[in-house]
Every structure is written in structure tokens, then in C-alpha cells.
Design an enzyme around this catalytic site. Structure first.
Site, PDB file in Angstrom:
ATOM      1  N   GLU A 192      27.661  50.586  21.081  1.00  0.00           N
ATOM      2  CA  GLU A 192      28.140  50.918  22.385  1.00  0.00           C
ATOM      3  C   GLU A 192      29.164  51.751  22.280  1.00  0.00           C
ATOM      4  O   GLU A 192      28.746  52.669  21.854  1.00  0.00           O
ATOM      5  CB  GLU A 192      27.904  49.890  23.168  1.00  0.00           C
ATOM      6  CG  GLU A 192      27.165  49.926  24.453  1.00  0.00           C
ATOM      7  CD  GLU A 192      26.951  48.659  25.319  1.00  0.00           C
ATOM      8  OE1 GLU A 192      27.001  47.877  24.887  1.00  0.00           O
ATOM      9  OE2 GLU A 192      27.468  48.383  26.701  1.00  0.00           O
TER      10      GLU A 192
ATOM     11  N   ASP B 232      33.997  49.219  33.898  1.00  0.00           N
ATOM     12  CA  ASP B 232      35.303  48.707  31.960  1.00  0.00           C
ATOM     13  C   ASP B 232      37.015  49.164  33.140  1.00  0.00           C
ATOM     14  O   ASP B 232      37.303  48.488  32.743  1.00  0.00           O
ATOM     15  CB  ASP B 232      34.734  48.176  31.304  1.00  0.00           C
ATOM     16  CG  ASP B 232      33.448  48.197  31.255  1.00  0.00           C
ATOM     17  OD1 ASP B 232      32.677  48.211  31.305  1.00  0.00           O
ATOM     18  OD2 ASP B 232      33.737  47.038  29.745  1.00  0.00           O
TER      19      ASP B 232
ATOM     20  N   TRP C  75      30.814  49.748  39.611  1.00  0.00           N
ATOM     21  CA  TRP C  75      31.050  51.020  38.188  1.00  0.00           C
ATOM     22  C   TRP C  75      31.339  52.394  38.956  1.00  0.00           C
ATOM     23  O   TRP C  75      32.288  53.133  38.632  1.00  0.00           O
ATOM     24  CB  TRP C  75      29.515  51.084  37.361  1.00  0.00           C
ATOM     25  CG  TRP C  75      29.559  49.924  36.199  1.00  0.00           C
ATOM     26  CD1 TRP C  75      29.878  50.021  35.411  1.00  0.00           C
ATOM     27  CD2 TRP C  75      29.751  47.882  36.846  1.00  0.00           C
ATOM     28  NE1 TRP C  75      29.690  48.854  34.436  1.00  0.00           N
ATOM     29  CE2 TRP C  75      29.354  48.168  35.437  1.00  0.00           C
ATOM     30  CE3 TRP C  75      29.731  47.658  37.534  1.00  0.00           C
ATOM     31  CZ2 TRP C  75      29.686  46.665  35.392  1.00  0.00           C
ATOM     32  CZ3 TRP C  75      30.320  46.201  37.352  1.00  0.00           C
ATOM     33  CH2 TRP C  75      29.923  45.392  36.377  1.00  0.00           C
TER      34      TRP C  75
ATOM     35  N   HIS D  38      37.083  43.419  24.367  1.00  0.00           N
ATOM     36  CA  HIS D  38      36.556  44.327  25.178  1.00  0.00           C
ATOM     37  C   HIS D  38      37.896  43.955  26.158  1.00  0.00           C
ATOM     38  O   HIS D  38      38.399  43.035  26.936  1.00  0.00           O
ATOM     39  CB  HIS D  38      35.376  42.845  26.292  1.00  0.00           C
ATOM     40  CG  HIS D  38      34.080  44.258  26.371  1.00  0.00           C
ATOM     41  ND1 HIS D  38      33.161  44.309  25.297  1.00  0.00           N
ATOM     42  CD2 HIS D  38      33.550  44.331  27.262  1.00  0.00           C
ATOM     43  CE1 HIS D  38      32.428  44.759  25.399  1.00  0.00           C
ATOM     44  NE2 HIS D  38      32.346  45.080  26.541  1.00  0.00           N
TER      45      HIS D  38
ATOM     46  N   GLU E 257      35.098  39.651  25.710  1.00  0.00           N
ATOM     47  CA  GLU E 257      33.734  40.119  26.290  1.00  0.00           C
ATOM     48  C   GLU E 257      33.694  38.780  27.694  1.00  0.00           C
ATOM     49  O   GLU E 257      33.342  39.204  28.507  1.00  0.00           O
ATOM     50  CB  GLU E 257      32.858  41.133  25.711  1.00  0.00           C
ATOM     51  CG  GLU E 257      31.628  41.172  27.066  1.00  0.00           C
ATOM     52  CD  GLU E 257      31.142  41.837  26.416  1.00  0.00           C
ATOM     53  OE1 GLU E 257      30.344  41.511  25.055  1.00  0.00           O
ATOM     54  OE2 GLU E 257      29.344  43.137  26.576  1.00  0.00           O
TER      55      GLU E 257
ATOM     56  N   ASP F  15      34.000  50.544  26.165  1.00  0.00           N
ATOM     57  CA  ASP F  15      33.942  49.279  26.543  1.00  0.00           C
ATOM     58  C   ASP F  15      34.437  48.760  25.594  1.00  0.00           C
ATOM     59  O   ASP F  15      34.836  47.235  25.918  1.00  0.00           O
ATOM     60  CB  ASP F  15      32.290  49.365  26.989  1.00  0.00           C
ATOM     61  CG  ASP F  15      31.694  48.544  25.792  1.00  0.00           C
ATOM     62  OD1 ASP F  15      31.773  49.923  25.436  1.00  0.00           O
ATOM     63  OD2 ASP F  15      29.963  48.632  25.939  1.00  0.00           O
TER      64      ASP F  15
HETATM   65  C1  BGC Z   1      29.450  46.344  28.512  1.00  0.00           C
HETATM   66  C2  BGC Z   1      29.764  46.289  29.798  1.00  0.00           C
HETATM   67  C3  BGC Z   1      28.984  47.324  31.072  1.00  0.00           C
HETATM   68  C4  BGC Z   1      27.722  46.540  31.313  1.00  0.00           C
HETATM   69  C5  BGC Z   1      27.394  47.155  31.967  1.00  0.00           C
HETATM   70  C6  BGC Z   1      28.168  46.912  28.603  1.00  0.00           C
HETATM   71  O1  BGC Z   1      26.847  46.788  28.099  1.00  0.00           O
HETATM   72  O2  BGC Z   1      29.568  46.288  27.279  1.00  0.00           O
HETATM   73  O3  BGC Z   1      31.605  46.190  29.403  1.00  0.00           O
HETATM   74  O4  BGC Z   1      30.331  47.044  31.695  1.00  0.00           O
HETATM   75  O5  BGC Z   1      27.692  46.644  29.909  1.00  0.00           O
HETATM   76  O6  BGC Z   1      27.178  46.071  33.283  1.00  0.00           O
END
Ligand code: BGC
Length: 942
Positions: free
Chosen positions: A469, A476, A533, A769, A748, A463
Site C-alpha cells: 500500500e 491519515d 480524507w 500507522h 493502525e 499510511d
Molecule cells: C489505509 C488507511 C486509509 C484507509 C482508507 C487503508 O488501507 O491504510 O490508513 O486511510 O485505507 O480508509
């Protein structure tokens, strides 16, 4: 216009195609399993591909012959009358481990020309059990909370310089290998990140610097993804708490004898300079401490079954950037700007004082006051510390990476010289496509998209690369993969990831949120199985199949695709719809309710509208995939199921007159693009989508789900011009807003940085992102107009899509058959189109402002003809303020004639400072009139 002898008239409007009459057929880019002359290949039935170039038009391969030999020929296809040049499966004798094979290919074309080329590949161990009896897993015996990186050393004597030396190695953790003091190759982050409990890659290296006599092998280990801290609130040891090493060096001498140096308890363990290393937090190296021998390595019990050869292309330093600006921030910090947000690390060159401590902190941005900003790094410290030894040193970290543009340096002494270089690290995938156009802002956006891809393709599709993270978020990937395939050959990268996706799948939850899955053991495990997802399980393999024409990836993933689909099916209620459980919905959509009651990260579109729309697309992919794989029963099953779900969807979410329940931009986009409504309703939905955008003053409100398809849906439903306006919108929110704010990657959030330069206060706010970079797909397929018609682009369409404000666009794409190039220009009363069609492919070319579609074979073509169209941006547009229109002398008579009451309407004062487009929300029918007035205003020259 007349045809001259060296030009071909292709159509009655005298389009000209130039060609050179050199008769030549050339074979190039020979690959096996997408790789060029790989070593360590473990596919038992690898597939051969090649490309052809010819200087004659309309060329295709008529026959081929492949031979594979190890000295003697072990497979000979004979002459095969076939045009297939991509992914021809090896069908010869069983391949042997650690063997070099030469493959030769001869091709013949339809003009009677032929060509020949040759390449090699080398098999790997073929099975992890090959280590048995040769090497054992070893570990260091350090205390669990010791942060020092162990160094395993093995000294050995070679009776002569070997003719061939191969190192096979892997680790629980990360490792770097050195032979005689030199790093064994230029790759990093081995063995890569996989679903370690089930799959662990080993690497094969060709070792070149061995000498007769004493030699030294040295491995440094870091915790990496295996034992390091991962997750939102980072926790360590997701796969185990002990790092370990397994390797064997096999030396082959001139007389054919072999010597194997495997890891065992003859290896020693030392401490080296790395005292601490974590992916998120950075690395600490102390070069004043002597290397200290701790003792013998100990054997570690760990299996060999999960071992698999390296699948992905390795991580390398792809770009080195010098400092663009060194300065002192208002708060006194000593800062360096590399002018590009990137993933990697900083290399330091310095001659220090012994014991001098240098601290480098990394961040993506400055704050609104120009100070170093780390507020969006969450728990990541992104700090590298070096204690210098007093000599000239070139230093870099080993088992960490940062997402950064700026470095804040501490510890430099007065007058001391230092050289910093930003090293951009990413999976080294072959470049595929490029796009440029007449608008430099869009070109910057395109670069940002490409940077964002490479920055988030560090062994797994993540991400973001900067905060705590950096996980393989599946949604994504669903959003972005159709764009990613344009930039790089992502097959080796995604194939590996998809195998991990399948390995981490649990039929009970359908799909993990992140792959490799390090969240299911934590607090968020309950959120598995969310629409979009989870759709990575179907969308990614299908996109790969379409792009590369590779059926094997579909066959390999089919069970995984089905697990996800069947999971969703089981969630559906009696009405046939999925309306239970957690959903991310239109993540980060801007139409969220901002009343503090809901989750501001979720857009307004009904969660289950989104979920069922996604389910319908997945069912479509399942039916199509089953058809490709010849699974008749499944094909029928999923086609029928889709029909049923579609009917239920329409009952629930589409009114009898074609209005959508939860009629947001995202909902309308999905309805159009995923083909969810009856044909008869599409025109009205597209019109309402246009109105909705106009009501938002030509801005989008879409999040992760709507954004990738918004412009595609508009273009395909008669609203290409609106898509163009969204693209070129410079005000927040919009792609060019970020560019205007100086972004060098894709953010993002649409509003990650607010117009005053301050940061969106949300803690989840990365500047790197890739999801919104999905607009790339629209640039290539609708603006340049290149679209696949058959898998692998064996047949493709080119239909340039002019928009106001862009006068030319050029695109190049390396398909599996060769390079497709297309460029259009509409300038100074002339349209030109150039197109290169690879050998063995066919293009359907629709020239702008011509009705006819031309079917053309391979070759390079040029067309030009006159036009009255002007694509330069007009001075007055629908984004012009109403006040400007009302005051314009050329507009006033028309307004008086056609809208006599308008000026007297007392409410008019409230919208004076609004763009004309926003009035469409009140009276859409007035649009032609506004357009006519704008035309007159522009023509007036005033
Ligand atoms: C990420 C996103 C991911 C999401 C889930 C985030 O913390 O950075 O890109 O898809 O969480 O909703």
C-alpha cells in the site's frame, strides 16, 4: 519570600525569574524558503528568515536590512523599521539561473544592539526548458517485462579540474548517480514521488570528485513509483511503462568557460548487478554477472514542461541501527532483531563464496509463537536477494524499502561472519520539537509517534511503510498533521505534497483518496470525495499557516481548498446537508457493529454526522483563510454558509435539549471540539462523554476521526482528568496498551496485536500507522500546555495541565522565531515552571494553581512555589475494582452510612469485578461519593 538582586519578582507570590546580564544579540539559523544555503532553488521570489538570540529579556527586533549580491549588490532593502524576521520576500531584480547569491542581514533590537550575518543560496535552472539543446531524455530499449535495472554510462574528458560542477538530473523512475565510481551524494529515491504527469522534480548536485582527463558518469535506474507495482493489489505502470533519464553536468572552469555533458545517444546502456527491483517486493542483485554493454541509449520523447526543482528535503539514511539480537526462531528460522520497527533497508557486510545466495526477508513482528510474521504485509514480498561475488562486499538495495524490525536470513553458511545494519530512510526534515515526562511509558509512546512519523514521511506522507500500500492517504494526513508540525519542520515536505494534491484534484470528485493519486485509475476510484480524507485539502494548508505564519502556502493552495469545499457544497441536499455518497466514517472506530453485517472497519458514528461535522470545520477554515488572504467576498460567503449549514446540522443532529443523534464518543468529541453545539449544551455533552468513557471502563472507542480530538475535547471542556486517564490506560484499547505490548511505532488498529500476542486476523493491520499518534498534539498543547495564539507562535500561551500520574513534563519546540522551552514539575510539595520565550515573541503564562496569567517577553524564566498537590498515582482510583472498595475497612463505614442498600442489592455480585468507574454508567451522580471514599482509602495507608 524576598527578591534578591539577581532575581526578578514577577508576581506577588514571589516567583523568580533568573537572567544573566550579558548584552549580546546573535543572529542565527538563516534560511531561505525554509532551507539552509540551498543549491538549485527555483523560487523567483524566495523569502528570507532568521532567528535572534539575546541575553537580555524583552527583546525584539526593531529594524532590519537585507542586501543580496552576486559580487555587486542587486537588492538592498535599506534599514526597514520592522519587527518581521520571518519570510521576508525578495523584491529585487529578477533572479538568474544557476547563480550564487550572497545575502547579508543586519538587525537592530529595542535595546540598541545590532547583529550581522550572511549566507548564500544558489538558483537552479528556473525552468525545465534549460535542458533544451543541452540534454535529451534517453531510455534503454529493454523489453517491457525485463526486470533488470539499466545503467547509463557517459565517459567524457575534462580539460582541467573545474572550479564548479553541478549535475542536474531527473528520471521517469528512480535513479542513483555516480561520478567516477562514487555516489554523487548521500540522498536516495530521487527524483521523489510527485504527480508525475503534471510535476516532475529535478535535482541539483554539487559534484566534487572530477579530475582532469577521463571521467565517468553513471546512472542506475529503477522502476520506483513511476513504473513499479503500486496499490492494494499491486499493478505496475501507473505513470508509464518505460523508465528514462534526463541529466546535464555543467562544468565551470577557472577561465569562466563552461562544458556541458548532457544525456543523449552518446550514452551507453549496460546491465548492472540489479536484476529486479520493486518498492514492495524488494531487490535482487547478482554480483557474479559481468557488467554487460547492451548498446547505445536511445532518445526518448518526453516533455520538459513538467519539470520543477526539488521542493522537499531529500531522503537520507537518518539512523543506522546494529542488530540487537540474533536468534533461531522456534521454527528454525535464523532471525535478527533491530529492536525498532522502521522504514528503510538492511545493509549487509559479508565475504561470501562466489555464487552464494543470501536472502533477507523483512517483517515488523514475530507471531505469538515467536516465529517470523509476514501475515500483515499483504502482497509485499519485502525480500532482498544477493548473489555474492566472493570478495568482501557491503551491499544494500537501491530502489526498494521495507517496513521492518526483524530480518529472516537464508543462505548463511556454517561459521560464516555477517554484519547487518538497519538503515532508517526518511525525508531529512529539520528536527523541531521534543517532549518527555516522568512516565517512561509515555516517553516510549512519544518515541513511537516520532518514529511513526519519520517512517511514513518517505518523500510523501504515507499510511504505512510495510504492506503493499504505502500510499499518500489523505485522511491519515488530516488526522496527524497537527501533531507532525511539532516534531519536524514539515513545510518543504508538505508544500510539495500539497502541490501534488492540487495537481491531482478533479472538481468532479473533489479530492483523491491518495496523493499522488494512483487509485483513481483502479477499482477504488469511485471512493474519492470522502469527508475527512478530502479535508486534507483545507486542514493541511491551514495547519501550516498557523504553524509557520506562512501566507503563501494558503494563497498557493486556496484554489485547491475551494475546489474541495465547493465539491462538498454541491453534494448537499435541499436541507443544506451532505447526506449522499460513500464515506469512510469513523474509520476503525471500535464501536462498530460486530454482527457480521456491516463493515467492521467503520465505527458506529453516523457517517453523515461525521461528514457534516467535517464540512463545518472546512467552512470555518475557508472563511478564516479568505480573511487572511484579504478575500472579503469569500470570507463573507463561507461565514454565512457555515452559519446555514450549522443551523441545518443542529436541526438534524442535535435535539432541543442538546442530545446528539448517534451519540458516540466520536460524535460528542466532534460536537465539542469543532464547536457544533450551542454553548449551553457543552457541559452536559462533556459529562455524557465522561460517562460513556466510564461505561467502557475508562477506554476509548474512537476511530480515525474521533481519536485525534478526543482528549483535546475533554481537556477543553472541564474533563482534563479523564483525558489523562485515557492516556495512561494500559489495557486494550489505549495508547499505552501498545507500549505495554512492546510496540516501537504506533499501530493502525487499537488491537493490531491481541493481548495473547496473536495478530488481529484482519488483513489490514499495520504496526506503523501514524493516525493515532495524533495524541501527541494533546501531550504538547494540553499536558505541557503550549498553544499558538498567533501564527508562527509570535504570541503563544503556556498553561501546564497537570494530570494524576505524571509529575513533570518538559517540552522544547523550534518555532520560526527560535526555541520555545517549557518544563513543569510538581514533586515533593513544590511546583516549578521553566519557560524560554524566543526574541520577538510574547508568552501568556498561566501557572498551575494561580489564577493570574502573566504576559512575558523574550528570555528565560524560572518559577517555583509550594503546593499541597500530589500528582503521584494513588493506590486506589476509579479503576480500582468494586470488590476491593467494598472490602476495604476505611470504605465500609462510609458505604454503610451513605449507601446502606448497596451491599444488600442482589445485583451487586454481577459488577464486583468491574472497575468503580464503570458504575457511573448506572448512577453518574454517585461520582463525588466514590471519589470521597477513594480519598479516604488512599489516606488510610491500608
Ligand atoms: C489505509 C488507511 C486509509 C484507509 C482508507 C487503508 O488501507 O491504510 O490508513 O486511510 O485505507 O480508509
Amino acid at each position: 519570600m524576598t527578591c534578591e538582586s539577581d532575581k526578578i519578582c514577577r508576581a506577588e507570590y514571589a516567583l523568580r525569574a533568573f537572567r544573566k546580564e550579558v548584552r549580546m544579540l546573535k543572529l542565527y539559523d538563516l534560511t531561505i524558503e525554509y532551507k539552509t544555503e540551498p543549491i538549485g532553488l527555483d523560487e523567483m521570489q524566495p523569502r528570507f528568515s532568521w532567528k535572534l538570540k539575546s541575553d537580555r529579556n524583552d527583546t525584539w527586533q526593531s529594524a532590519y536590512r537585507i542586501t543580496v549580491s552576486t559580487g555587486e549588490v542587486i537588492w538592498d532593502t535599506g534599514r526597514v523599521e520592522n519587527s518581521q524576521s520571518v519570510l521576508i520576500e525578495y523584491m529585487g531584480e529578477v533572479l538568474e539561473a544557476r547563480t550564487v547569491y550572497t545575502w547579508n542581514v543586519t538587525v537592530w533590537d529595542n535595546h540598541g544592539e545590532s547583529a550581522f550575518a550572511s549566507a548564500v543560496f544558489e538558483t537552479g535552472l528556473l525552468t525545465g526548458t534549460a535542458f533544451e539543446g543541452n540534454a535529451r531524455w534517453i531510455t534503454h530499449g529493454f523489453l517491457k517485462d525485463d526486470t533488470v535495472s539499466p545503467v547509463f554510462i557517459r565517459r567524457f574528458t575534462a580539460p582541467a579540474v573545474p572550479v564548479r560542477a553541478r549535475l542536474y538530473a531527473t528520471a521517469l523512475g528512480l535513479y542513483e548517480a555516480e561520478v567516477n565510481g562514487v555516489k554523487v551524494d548521500d540522498t536516495y529515491f530521487a527524483p521523489g514521488w510527485t504527480s508525475y504527469h503534471k510535476r516532475l522534480q529535478y535535482q541539483t548536485y554539487s559534484v566534487e570528485n572530477l579530475r582532469e582527463g577521463e571521467n565517468e558518469l553513471r546512472f542506475t535506474l529503477g522502476k520506483g513509483w513511476y513504473a513499479g507495482a503500486l496499490g492494494f493489489t499491486p499493478t505496475p505502470n501507473h505513470y508509464g511503462d518505460t523508465t528514462a533519464l534526463l541529466s546535464m553536468l555543467i562544468l565551470t572552469y577557472a577561465d569562466g568557460t563552461e562544458q556541458v555533458i548532457g544525456t543523449d545517444d552518446d550514452c551507453t546502456v549496460s546491465t548492472g548487478p540489479i536484476r529486479f527491483s520493486e518498492l514492495y517486493d524488494g531487490e535482487t542483485q547478482d554480483w557474479t554477472l559481468p557488467e554487460t554493454l547492451i548498446g547505445k541509449a536511445t532518445v526518448f520523447e518526453h516533455g520538459l514542461e513538467s519539470l520543477t526543482a526539488q521542493e522537499n528535503e531529500p531522503v537520507r539514511c537518518l539512523v543506522r541501527l546494529p542488530v540487537s539480537r540474533e536468534f533461531t526462531a522456534p521454527n528454525g528460522d535464523h532471525l535478527f532483531d533491530f529492536a525498532q520497527n522502521l522504514t528503510g533497508w538492511t545493509e549487509v557486510k559479508i565475504t561470501g563464496r562466489p555464487g552464494q545466495k543470501l536472502v533477507l526477508r523483512h517483517a515488523e513482528s514475530l507471531d505469538e509463537n515467536g516465529n517470523f510474521y509476514t501475515g500483515n504485509l499483504s502482497f509485499a514480498k519485502a525480500t532482498d536477494t544477493y548473489i555474492l561475488n566472493g570478495e568482501e562486499q557491503i551491499l544494500r538495495p537501491h530502489f526498494t524499502f521495507h517496513g521492518f524490525r526483524y530480518v529472516c536470513l537464508n543462505g548463511l553458511e556454517e561459521g560464516q561472519q555477517i554484519e547487518l545494519t538497519a538503515c532508517h530512510l526518511a525525508s531529512d526534515l529539520k528536527a523541531a520539537g521534543s517532549f518527555t515526562c516522568s512516565d517512561e511509558r509515555v516517553n516510549r509512546l512519544q518515541q513511537n509517534i516520532v518514529w511513526g512519523q519519520r517512517d511514513n514521511y518517505l518523500d510523501v506522507p504515507t499510511d504505512c511503510p510495510q504492506r503493499s500500500e504505502r500510499l499518500g492517504w489523505t485522511g491519515d494526513a488530516t488526522a496527524y498533521t497537527p501533531t507532525a508540525v511539532f516534531h519536524q519542520n514539515i513545510m518543504p515536505f508538505m508544500r510539495k505534497w500539497l502541490r501534488d494534491l492540487a495537481a491531482d484534484q478533479n472538481p468532479e470528485t473533489g479530492m483523491a483518496q491518495v496523493v499522488p493519486d494512483v487509485l483513481s485509475d483502479g477499482a477504488t476510484g469511485g471512493q474519492n470525495g470522502s469527508a475527512y480524507w478530502g479535508d486534507a485539502a483545507t486542514v493541511v494548508p491551514w495547519t501550516l499557516y498557523e504553524t509557520y505564519g506562512d501566507k503563501r502556502v494558503l494563497a498557493e493552495q486556496y484554489d485547491s481548498m475551494k475546489i474541495w469545499t465547493e465539491y462538498v457544497r454541491r453534494q448537499c441536499g435541499e436541507n443544506g446537508l451532505w447526506q449522499t455518497g460513500f464515506q469512510y466514517g469513523d474509520w476503525l472506530g471500535l464501536d462498530a457493529e460486530m454482527n457480521g453485517l456491516g463493515d467492521e472497519r467503520k465505527g458506529a458514528t453516523d457517517d453523515y454526522f461525521v461528514a457534516n461535522a467535517c464540512y463545518l470545520r472546512t467552512l470555518q477554515i475557508m472563511a478564516d483563510s479568505a480573511a487572511v488572504l484579504g478575500l472579503k467576498e469569500d470570507e463573507i460567503l463561507y461565514r454565512e454558509l457555515r452559519e446555514k449549514v450549522l443551523a441545518a446540522f443542529r436541526r438534524e443532529y442535535v435535539t432541543l435539549t442538546g442530545r446528539l443523534v448517534s451519540e458516540t464518543q466520536t460524535a460528542m468529541t466532534l460536537a465539542l471540539y469543532f464547536d457544533l453545539v450551542e454553548e449551553q449544551f457543552k457541559e452536559d455533552i462533556a459529562a455524557r462523554l465522561e460517562q460513556n468513557i466510564a461505561a467502557h471502563k475508562t477506554h476509548l472507542t474512537t476511530g480515525f476521526i474521533g481519536t485525534p480530538y478526543l482528549c483535546l475535547a475533554l481537556s477543553d471542556n472541564g474533563k482534563h482528568a479523564v483525558a489523562g486517564k485515557l492516556l495512561l490506560q494500559e489495557e486494550n484499547p489505549g495508547w499505552l496498551y501498545e507500549v505495554k505490548m512492546g510496540a516501537t511505532t504506533v499501530w493502525e488498529r487499537w488491537n493490531s496485536i491481541l493481548p495473547d500476542g496473536s495478530f488481529n486476523p484482519a488483513n489490514m493491520n499495520s504496526l506503523n500507522h501514524y493516525a493515532y499518534g495524533a495524541i501527541g498534539s494533546w501531550l504538547y498543547t494540553r499536558l505541557s500546555g503550549l498553544r499558538r495564539l498567533e501564527p508562527g507562535y509570535r504570541k503563544f500561551a503556556v498553561a501546564p495541565g497537570f494530570i494524576k500520574g505524571i509529575t513533570r513534563a518538559e517540552l522544547s519546540y523550534e518555532s520560526v522565531y527560535g526555541t520555545i522551552e517549557t518544563a513543569w514539575k510538581c514533586e515533593n510539595g513544590k511546583i516549578t515552571v521553566d519557560l524560554t520565550v524566543p526574541v520577538g515573541t510574547t508568552a501568556l503564562l498561566t501557572l498551575p494553581e494561580k489564577d493570574e496569567t502573566l504576559e512575558i517577553g523574550s528570555g528565560s524564566y524560572h518559577y517555583e512555589y509550594e503546593t499541597t498537590t500530589r500528582l503521584e498515582q494513588d493506590r486506589y482510583t476509579m479503576e480500582t475494582l468494586l470488590r476491593v472498595m467494598l472490602q476495604h475497612p476505611a470504605a465500609q463505614p462510609i458505604i454503610r452510612q451513605y449507601m446502606p442498600d448497596m451491599l444488600d442489592n442482589p445485583m451487586i455480585q454481577y459488577v464486583m469485578e468491574e472497575p468503580i468507574s464503570s458504575l457511573l454508567a448506572y448512577a453518574a451522580e454517585a461520582k463525588p461519593l466514590y471519589e470521597m471514599i477513594l480519598k479516604v482509602m488512599n489516606e488510610s495507608g491500608i
